[in-house]
Motif scaffolding. Structure first.
Motif, mmCIF file in Angstrom:
data_model
loop_
_atom_site.group_PDB
_atom_site.id
_atom_site.type_symbol
_atom_site.label_atom_id
_atom_site.label_comp_id
_atom_site.label_asym_id
_atom_site.label_seq_id
_atom_site.Cartn_x
_atom_site.Cartn_y
_atom_site.Cartn_z
ATOM 1 N N UNK A 1 4.182 5.769 -5.486
ATOM 2 C CA UNK A 1 4.124 5.881 -6.942
ATOM 3 C C UNK A 1 3.115 6.942 -7.367
ATOM 4 N N UNK A 2 1.963 6.958 -6.701
ATOM 5 C CA UNK A 2 0.919 7.921 -7.045
ATOM 6 C C UNK A 2 1.335 9.346 -6.680
ATOM 7 N N UNK A 3 1.841 9.526 -5.462
ATOM 8 C CA UNK A 3 2.213 10.867 -5.004
ATOM 9 C C UNK A 3 3.327 11.471 -5.848
ATOM 10 N N UNK B 1 0.832 -1.201 0.000
ATOM 11 C CA UNK B 1 0.000 0.000 0.000
ATOM 12 C C UNK B 1 0.865 1.250 0.000
ATOM 13 N N UNK B 2 1.916 1.243 0.827
ATOM 14 C CA UNK B 2 2.825 2.391 0.868
ATOM 15 C C UNK B 2 3.513 2.602 -0.478
ATOM 16 N N UNK B 3 3.962 1.514 -1.099
ATOM 17 C CA UNK B 3 4.627 1.628 -2.399
ATOM 18 C C UNK B 3 3.670 2.224 -3.435
ATOM 19 N N UNK B 4 2.423 1.752 -3.436
ATOM 20 C CA UNK B 4 1.430 2.287 -4.373
ATOM 21 C C UNK B 4 1.197 3.776 -4.139
ATOM 22 N N UNK B 5 1.135 4.175 -2.860
ATOM 23 C CA UNK B 5 0.932 5.592 -2.552
ATOM 24 C C UNK B 5 2.127 6.433 -2.979
ATOM 25 N N UNK C 1 5.279 8.301 -10.428
ATOM 26 C CA UNK C 1 6.303 7.383 -10.930
ATOM 27 C C UNK C 1 5.643 6.131 -11.485
ATOM 28 N N UNK C 2 6.409 5.376 -12.276
ATOM 29 C CA UNK C 2 5.880 4.192 -12.938
ATOM 30 C C UNK C 2 6.135 2.890 -12.182
ATOM 31 N N UNK C 3 7.282 2.800 -11.508
ATOM 32 C CA UNK C 3 7.654 1.518 -10.920
ATOM 33 C C UNK C 3 8.688 1.701 -9.817
ATOM 34 N N UNK C 4 9.070 0.590 -9.177
ATOM 35 C CA UNK C 4 9.997 0.616 -8.055
ATOM 36 C C UNK C 4 11.388 1.082 -8.460
ATOM 37 N N UNK C 5 11.792 0.795 -9.691
ATOM 38 C CA UNK C 5 13.102 1.242 -10.142
ATOM 39 C C UNK C 5 13.192 2.762 -10.097
#
Length: 227
Positions: A202-204, A196-200, A207-211
């Protein structure tokens, strides 16, 4: 943020060498869960065929005439439902690879990568996972000559100010190449909460991905001295 993936991964091959494309088609087309939906000889043809075939994954050469792989990657990743992009390269093109990752590519493969690993990489990015191992990510970032570092650091710091303290901790952990389970254990949260944190994040940060999270954390200096 990513294109929906069907049971069969729809793959577009982009390379100006017809022999390379033929080899990739032979290698990947034999997998029952991968369908090669098209072949393009340059970036302009790649964007046209992406409109026509809606691929889940694009295997993209970097150095091509007319429109190169960098421009094509940027164009594809700006779309509302973008395909995942894996760039094809050699180690002597690290600066170009870094630019492609900043543009939203999910990772890169060397052209001499064993066939089984190429097949596995296509499946991984179709599932939303980058194909850069933590070691490769750190090595790539560390070895690229990074001109304009101060300007990038300032920009990265401003972007990361949008995050709360917990999201910032997760961003640093992602930048260190840690998987979700390890981040969860280190920060005393569930894997679902990490996702959930990673998705937030990316949205904030748009960004497209973890890289791209890792690159931003690197630019901001958050990985300096991090273990």
């Amino acid at each position: 943020m990513t294109a929906p993936v069907s049971a069969t991964v729809r793959l577009l091959l982009v390379d100006d060498d017809p022999l390379v494309r033929a080899g990739l088609r032979l290698m990947l087309g034999g997998s029952p869960d991968i369908e090669v939906v098209g072949e393009a000889a340059d970036g302009a043809e790649a964007t046209r065929l992406a409109d026509l075939h809606a691929p889940d994954v694009v295997l993209m050469d970097l150095r091509m005439p007319t429109v190169d792989g960098l421009a094509a990657t940027e164009a594809l990743r700006r779309r509302r439902r973008p395909p995942q992009v894996i760039v094809l390269t050699t180690f002597n093109a690290e600066e170009h690879v870094l630019r492609a990752l900043r543009a939203g590519a999910a990772g890169f493969l060397l052209k001499d990568t064993p066939p089984a690993e190429i097949v596995a990489a296509v499946r991984r990015v179709a599932a939303g996972d980058p194909v850069l191992s933590p070691a490769v990510t750190q090595q790539l970032i560390a070895h690229v000559a990074d001109s304009g570092r101060d300007a990038r650091r300032d920009r990265a710091a401003r972007l990361l100010d949008r995050l709360n303290d917990r999201e910032r901790e997760v961003a640093v952990a992602v930048g260190q190449g840690r998987p979700n389970a390890e981040i969860a254990a280190e920060l005393f949260m569930s894997v679902a909460t990490v996702k959930t944190h990673v998705s937030r994040i990316l949205t904030k940060l748009d960004l497209n991905n973890r890289v791209q999270i890792a690159l931003l954390a690197h630019d901001a200096g958050l990985l300096d001295g991090a273990g």
